[in-house]
Design a protein around this motif. Structure first.
Motif, short mmCIF file in Angstrom:
data_model
loop_
_atom_site.label_atom_id
_atom_site.label_comp_id
_atom_site.label_asym_id
_atom_site.label_seq_id
_atom_site.Cartn_x
_atom_site.Cartn_y
_atom_site.Cartn_z
N SER A 5 0.87 -1.18 0.00
CA SER A 5 0.00 0.00 0.00
C SER A 5 0.90 1.22 0.00
O SER A 5 2.00 1.19 0.57
N PHE A 6 0.44 2.28 -0.65
CA PHE A 6 1.28 3.49 -0.73
C PHE A 6 0.40 4.70 -0.97
O PHE A 6 -0.77 4.58 -1.34
N GLY A 7 0.99 5.88 -0.78
CA GLY A 7 0.32 7.14 -1.06
C GLY A 7 1.04 7.87 -2.18
O GLY A 7 2.25 8.06 -2.12
N TYR A 8 0.28 8.28 -3.19
CA TYR A 8 0.87 9.03 -4.30
C TYR A 8 1.51 10.33 -3.83
O TYR A 8 2.46 10.81 -4.43
N GLY A 9 1.02 10.88 -2.72
CA GLY A 9 1.56 12.13 -2.19
C GLY A 9 2.86 11.98 -1.43
O GLY A 9 3.43 12.97 -0.98
N TRP A 49 -1.41 -1.03 -4.15
CA TRP A 49 -2.66 -0.29 -3.95
C TRP A 49 -2.29 1.14 -3.57
O TRP A 49 -1.60 1.34 -2.58
N GLY A 50 -2.75 2.13 -4.33
CA GLY A 50 -2.39 3.51 -4.04
C GLY A 50 -3.59 4.41 -3.81
O GLY A 50 -4.61 4.30 -4.47
N CYS A 51 -3.45 5.30 -2.84
CA CYS A 51 -4.43 6.36 -2.62
C CYS A 51 -3.63 7.64 -2.38
O CYS A 51 -2.42 7.67 -2.56
N THR A 52 -4.28 8.69 -1.98
CA THR A 52 -3.60 9.97 -1.85
C THR A 52 -2.48 9.94 -0.82
O THR A 52 -1.34 10.25 -1.11
N LEU A 64 -0.44 13.17 7.79
CA LEU A 64 -1.54 13.46 6.87
C LEU A 64 -1.11 14.53 5.88
O LEU A 64 -0.39 15.47 6.24
N LEU A 65 -1.55 14.40 4.67
CA LEU A 65 -1.29 15.41 3.65
C LEU A 65 -2.32 16.53 3.76
O LEU A 65 -3.40 16.32 4.32
N PRO A 66 -2.04 17.71 3.21
CA PRO A 66 -3.00 18.82 3.27
C PRO A 66 -4.34 18.45 2.62
O PRO A 66 -4.38 17.68 1.66
N ALA A 67 -5.41 19.02 3.14
CA ALA A 67 -6.76 18.70 2.67
C ALA A 67 -6.93 18.91 1.17
O ALA A 67 -7.66 18.15 0.53
N GLY A 68 -6.30 19.88 0.58
CA GLY A 68 -6.47 20.16 -0.85
C GLY A 68 -6.04 19.02 -1.76
O GLY A 68 -6.47 18.95 -2.90
N LEU A 69 -5.23 18.12 -1.28
CA LEU A 69 -4.78 16.99 -2.08
C LEU A 69 -5.76 15.83 -2.06
O LEU A 69 -5.64 14.89 -2.83
#
Length: 152
Positions: free
Chosen positions: A7-11, A83-86, A121-126
């Protein structure tokens, strides 16, 4: 043969090298937008349930592991599913966890890695539901007075 799940995050960096990459950013409800779930991860039962109760999540997990198992059987090689999400904390972790549990239940040799589950956590805009914006349409004149006509 082993089916490896990541699992990973694109951000948080480049997409891991994998045989199958599933981009969940526009497909599943994002627990980030739920204040009760935002600071938890797909390792927490409440977040896992939220992700897996999204319409299509179960089918996506089952079909993806069926494809991975078929590839492993046909090629005789190890197969990696990414599997990727933000942010790599909620949806990707939930689907990776579901995949692992399904494979483990049928006796497949499998491993799992949650690359970004412990990242901030990444910023909400992403965290919007759109993966990316489409590039601007290509406009070609071709010398035939068709300037402004879009060709696809």
């Amino acid at each position: 043969m082993t089916i490896r799940i990541v699992s990973f995050g694109y951000g948080h960096g480049p997409t891991p090298t994998a045989d199958l990459v599933v981009d969940l950013r526009a497909l599943l409800h994002n627990p980030f937008h739920n204040e009760e779930l935002k600071h938890r991860t797909g390792l927490d039962q409440e977040v896992y349930d939220h992700v897996m109760n999204t319409s299509g999540a179960q089918r996506l997990a089952v079909n993806t592991i069926a494809t991975a198992r078929g590839l492993a059987e046909d090629t005789g090689a190890d197969v990696t599913i990414a599997w990727g999400c933000t942010g790599g904390r909620h949806r990707s972790v939930g689907l990776a966890r579901a995949s692992y549990e399904l494979l483990h239940a049928v006796g497949e040799e499998t491993s799992i890695e949650h690359r970004d589950v412990d990242q901030d956590l990444l910023p909400a805009g992403l965290h919007n539901r759109v993966r990316h914006t489409d590039p601007a349409p290509v406009v070609r004149d071709g010398g035939h007075g068709t300037a402004g006509h879009t060709h696809t």
